[in-house]
Enzyme design. Structure first.
Site: not given
Ligand code: ADP
Ligand code: MG
Length: 385
Positions: A36, A193, A341, A364
């Site tokens: 990042r 999820k 992720g 997200g």
């Protein structure tokens, strides 16, 4: 309405505040993956080279109010930036009463979530941030789905707000895949999820030509189609949703699956037809015939969007379905876009990062974008916002 771009602004002798995503994984004070930070460098260097003074803002982890949060200091990040940029980078704790900066200088503000006003999108904190700069640049795609002071509120109090180079390329890639895709558009959805991703499917079924499902997502669709799924991960309250989606989408069900009685490194995987899953077994992966069919659909696609592994790929004996789909995505001529992720972890595990056109840095935020939701951090950068 398009977002404003960094390249369109005059940066010389301007004070520029860059909201980056420097939220790196740490082991103590050691950075375990600096991806990042490196992804944020092009925008920082772009601004410095054009004669701006740069304030950098980021969060790190989730500080708890009233606790000692010293372990979430950005000092290790400042140190890594000094090395990567080969120039001094001062870490500043107290900046709310104002701070100077010279052209070519860079100062990193301490973890912005040390201020409770950050996540509350507090007006005073937003104003203080805005008062530091002439131009606000958001380059933090990973937090663009959050309306926080440094990702959203600050933009209300500056004259110029724009997207950084990383954020701009994220938006471009997502729009290329969703707004005007080369067809057929194939969306590959898996992972665990399920309820969080059902909205994604509702949106994708409108734009995608084919939906390919694996992971816990596929189990719920198999159950909705009346199959016995044994002890598989499912969300039975979503069966009706699954039926609705399937009625209006091209969504072929897996014809075979891999199952197991237990889930650990020694567990054996059994190949089962989707119609013949024993009650004491759980689905852990798509089967080879399903993987072959999915690979064919991916090979013939114009655009592929991928989120979510096809099975419990963390265990080698359950990883073949994800590997086959990953290989197909790496090999297709289609424009390929992946995010999430665990999806990115799988891509790294199979060493195919170089062969995917765009890998989103946002988990997200990536999902909310493909759900069709406006991202507050992006909306704030549009001219009339
Ligand atoms: P992402 O982070 O890419 O968005 P998710 O977090 O939704 O993906 O899901 C990833 C997880 O899903 C992985 O840890 C994987 O082990 C798990 N998973 C995949 N298939 C199954 C399955 N059939 N049963 C249980 N878990 C699964
Ligand atoms: Mg995940």
């Amino acid at each position: 309405m398009a977002v404003n771009k960094l390249a369109d602004l005059q940066l010389h002798n301007k004070r520029v505040l860059i909201r980056a995503d420097l939220n790196v994984p740490l082991d103590g004070t050691k950075i375990t993956n600096d991806l990042r930070i490196r992804a944020s460098l092009p925008t920082i260097e772009f601004a410095l080279e054009r004669g701006a003074g740069v304030f950098l803002v980021s969060h790190l982890g989730r500080p708890k109010l009233g606790s000692n949060n010293d372990h979430l200091s950005l000092e290790p990040v400042a140190e890594r930036l000094r090395t990567l940029l080969n120039r001094p980078v001062e870490l500043i704790r107290d900046w709310q009463s104002g701070l100077d900066i010279d052209a070519g200088e860079i100062k990193l503000l301490e973890n912005i979530r040390f201020h409770s006003g950050e996540t509350e999108n507090d007006r005073d904190l937003s104003r203080s941030l805005a008062s530091l700069c002439d131009i606000y640049v958001n380059d933090a795609f990973g937090t663009a789905h959050r309306a926080h002071a440094s990702t959203h509120g600050v933009a209300n109090y500056v004259t110029d707000a724009c997207a950084g180079l990383l954020l701009e390329s994220e938006i471009d890639a997502l729009e290329r895949a969703l707004a005007n895709p080369k067809r057929p558009l194939v969306a590959v959805l898996g992972g665990s999820k399920i309820s969080g991703k059902l909205e994604v499917l509702h949106n994708l079924k409108r734009v995608a030509d084919t939906l390919l499902v694996g992971g816990g997502m596929a189990n719920t669709f198999l159950l909705a189609a009346g199959k016995n799924v044994g002890k598989s991960l499912v969300e039975s309250e979503l069966i009706d949703d699954a039926k609705v989606i399937r009625r209006s989408a091209q969504l072929p069900l897996p014809v075979d699956v891999m199952t197991s009685e237990t889930i650990d490194l020694r567990s054996h995987a059994f190949l089962r037809l989707a119609d013949e899953i024993p009650s004491h077994e759980a689905i852990v992966d798509i089967g080879p015939e399903t993987a072959r069919r999915y690979a064919k659909t991916i090979a013939d696609a114009g655009t592929v969007i991928w989120n979510g592994p096809m099975g419990i790929f963390e265990y080698p004996q359950f990883a073949e379905g994800t590997r086959a789909v990953a290989d197909a995505i790496a090999n297709t001529v289609a424009f390929t876009l992946a995010g999430g992720g665990d999806t990115v972890a799988a891509i790294e595990q199979f060493d195919i990062s170089e062969r995917i056109d765009y890998i989103s840095t946002g988990g997200g935020a990536f999902l909310e974008f493909i759900e069709g939701k406006p991202l507050p951090g992006v909306e704030a950068l549009k001219s009339d916002a």
